[in-house]
Design an enzyme around this catalytic site. Structure first.
Site, short mmCIF file in Angstrom:
data_model
loop_
_atom_site.label_atom_id
_atom_site.label_comp_id
_atom_site.label_asym_id
_atom_site.label_seq_id
_atom_site.Cartn_x
_atom_site.Cartn_y
_atom_site.Cartn_z
N ASP A 9 0.88 -1.32 0.07
CA ASP A 9 -0.04 -0.23 0.01
C ASP A 9 1.19 1.33 -0.40
O ASP A 9 1.50 1.55 0.96
CB ASP A 9 -1.02 0.21 1.43
N LYS A 70 2.65 11.08 -3.47
CA LYS A 70 1.52 10.56 -4.29
C LYS A 70 0.94 11.36 -4.52
O LYS A 70 0.23 11.27 -6.07
CB LYS A 70 0.77 9.82 -3.42
N ASP A 169 -12.75 5.71 2.79
CA ASP A 169 -11.50 5.38 2.96
C ASP A 169 -11.02 6.92 3.63
O ASP A 169 -10.77 7.93 2.83
CB ASP A 169 -10.71 4.87 1.91
#
Ligand code: AMP
Length: 591
Positions: A9, A70, A169
């Site tokens: 992840d 990211k 999430d």
């Protein structure tokens, strides 16, 4: 033996690496633990830092530290680090390389393949950049999978048939919500929404503001970077504490100095205050939930399951808001920080041909809580069940809640411990009770903290602490997780039935819960109990006068008069009838 493929992840805030071994998923621990902060930096001597050490220098040396790379994946422009610059995938490759090393140290051999997760909304370009990052790190990326798909795999790896799952999430810096459809072995994301700049960091920032305001109040205006960094960390710690307890004390010794004299920072935060701060942000996430449902062509009632992913979903208000919205408790048995990595490892094992079993976690199958004054469907009761540890919570677990004494000078409080799900505590099973005597005879509203600690052997320790004095009493109850025998259940049901039928119930008044209004004291008999309920109701009605229209207020005044008369004349029927009527008006005014 099947070839080991890593599950990774690659997160905005933290990254994790996992493998499937001996029929279970292992999240591999590195020097920073299971969560590797997704930070890359250079130290004073230009040595590369990845993870915790890079994160720790971020506030002081932002020019040679990179976080949240990211967010830039897929962009062609390089980012500066020291006196060089790097493409986003090169920075991500450094994190991946670090994770690969951690896994190889653990396994004792080299590993060349990985499954990496990405957000469902990632474009082809962003997915390609992630693949390249893997290659640069010396990993053959055998599959890129969506994060909600990975999370669903963890909960539903052996699911048969059709199901619609909402994956909520909320991480450190990003929020995503997806609707995932399962059809036997096929898992597909059918709609996804999110906000790339919303997460736990924003919650920290709100607390930080409160802490900084306190510094201003104490006449500190020019705060050095180091002190700011401490305040930021203290804010995050306080936030985490408020997920499991109703108050958090923030203390930073020698934070600053004034005229050479050290200054100790200290402030107490209440969960309620914190929840008010974050409510607008949670509203935003729920707006996205509605959008994703609309895009998926579904209504809330068509969702079969809600899965929580991301560290910030540990916030109780997140769980509460979703439960209110969907009328079902979201699932959070798998550590929300590790769920996506675990799913990636399951996918990796499937690719290497392993038979995959469902991920098992130790959870409590029952809800445990206590009773307090409140209302059930608008009716005033002294037996409202207040869940403290909810079913399916991983054990061991400790949770506490605040309650308030109901009347002035209250000297004792009875804590009853129940197991069950019913809103009416009497319909649950009482597993223990104890009396806390010798309270400090303070005005009503004095805080009592009820703390429940459940371990994996089913031992439940319940304590009650008077916040103002530290007076504490506790009990330990064994075997609360074992299935109760039929006889025990029957006996409990019998007892409950009797209790309902009984007019004169013995017992101390329970405290009232933190969130609900209502007041009472500690009666010995049913009649005293009625009296206390009436007093509480009177007090509550008075507190709502301002909210009531003229007519309602008049009705309330009349009812209060009759209640007063019923009390004076000891007329229980008259009392009950008018209390019911008043309760209804109160319910209407409050809702
Ligand atoms: P993730 O990006 O999923 O690793 O989530 C990281 C975020 O979760 C950070 O903002 C953490 O502060 C937050 N977090 C971790 N533990 C808790 C907790 N117990 N309560 C609230 N937020 C938490």
């Amino acid at each position: 033996m099947a070839e080991k493929i890593l599950g990774i992840d690659l997160g905005t805030t933290n990254s994790e690496v996992a493998i499937y071994e001996n029929g279970a998923v292992t999240i591999i621990e590195g020097p920073d633990g299971k969560l590797l902060p997704s930070y890359v930096g250079l130290d004073d001597h230009d040595n590369l830092l990845v993870g915790g050490p890079a994160m720790n220098q971020f506030v002081v040396y932002p020019e040679r530290t990179i976080k949240s790379i990211k967010r830039l994946m897929g962009q062609a422009s390089p980012v500066p680090l020291g006196d060089r610059s790097y493409l986003p995938q090169e920075i991500s490759a450094m994190i991946l390389r670090h994770l690969k090393n951690i896994a190889e140290t653990y396994l004792g051999h080299s590993v060349g393949k990985a499954v990496i997760t990405v957000p469902a909304f990632f474009s082809d370009g962003q997915r390609q950049a992630t693949r390249e990052a893997g290659q640069m790190a010396g990993l053959d990326v055998v599959k890129i999978i969506n994060e909600p798909t990975a999370a669903t795999l963890v909960y539903e790896s052996s699911h048969k048939g059709a199901k619609k799952v909402l994956v909520y999430d909320l991480g450190g810096g990003t929020f995503d919500v997806s609707v995932v459809e399962l059809q036997d072995d096929v898992i597909e994301v059918i709609a996804s929404h999110g906000n790339n700049h919303l997460g736990g960091d924003d919650f920290d920032a709100l607390i930080e503001k409160v802490l900084m305001a306190k510094l201003q109040e104490d006449n500190f205006t020019d705060i050095p970077l180091q002190a700011k960094a401490r305040i930021r960390r203290a804010a995050e710690n306080a936030k985490k504490l408020l997920s499991i307890q109703p108050f958090a004390l923030v203390e930073e010794e020698y934070l600053l100095t004034r005229d050479g004299v050290p200054y100790n920072f200290s402030i107490e935060l209440a969960r309620q205050q914190y929840e008010e701060l974050i409510t607008p942000l949670l509203d935003e996430t729920l707006d996205a939930v509605h959008l994703v449902l609309r895009d998926a062509g579904l209504t809330a009632s068509e969702i079969d399951e809600i899965l929580l992913v991301g560290g910030s979903t540990r916030t109780p208000l997140v769980q509460e808001r979703l439960e209110r919205e969907f009328g079902m408790a979201p699932r959070f048995e798998v550590d929300p920080d590790l769920c996506v990595a675990a799913g990636a490892a399951l996918q990796a094992a499937m690719i290497s041909g392993e038979e995959v079993r469902a991920v098992l976690v130790d959870v409590t199958p029952y809800t445990f809580g206590t009773s307090a004054i409140g209302d059930i469907d608008g009716r005033f009761t002294i037996d409202k069940f207040v869940p403290i540890i909810k079913k399916n919570t991983p054990v061991p677990v400790t949770r506490s809640e605040v309650f308030y004494t109901a009347v002035d000078q209250q000297e004792a409080v009875e804590i009853k411990v129940y197991q069950g799900e019913a809103e009416n505590a009497l319909e649950n099973i009482e597993v223990g009770n104890f009396l806390v005597q010798g309270l400090a005879k303070r005005p009503s509203g004095s805080e009592i903290i009820a703390k429940f600690a459940l371990d994996s052997n089913g031992i439940l320790q319940v304590s009650a602490i008077e916040k103002a004095t530290g007076l504490e009493k506790s009990i330990t109850i064994d075997n609360v997780m074992s299935d109760l025998s039929r006889d025990t259940l029957a006996a409990a049901r019998d007892k409950i039935r009797k209790l309902f039928g009984e007019k004169d119930r013995e017992g101390q008044e329970p405290p009232r819960p933190g969130r609900d209004a209502g007041n009472a004291a500690e009666p010995k008999t049913m009649r005293n109990s009625r009296r206390v309920q009436a007093e509480a109701l009177i007090e509550k009605a008075r507190s709502l006068f301002d909210k009531a229209g003229e007519d309602d207020r008049e009705d309330m005044i009349n009812l209060l008069e009759i209640i007063g008369q019923a009390l004076a004349e000891d007329d229980e029927d008259l009392l009950q009838e008018n209390m019911d009527e008043l309760s209804e008006i109160i319910f209407y005014l409050e809702s």
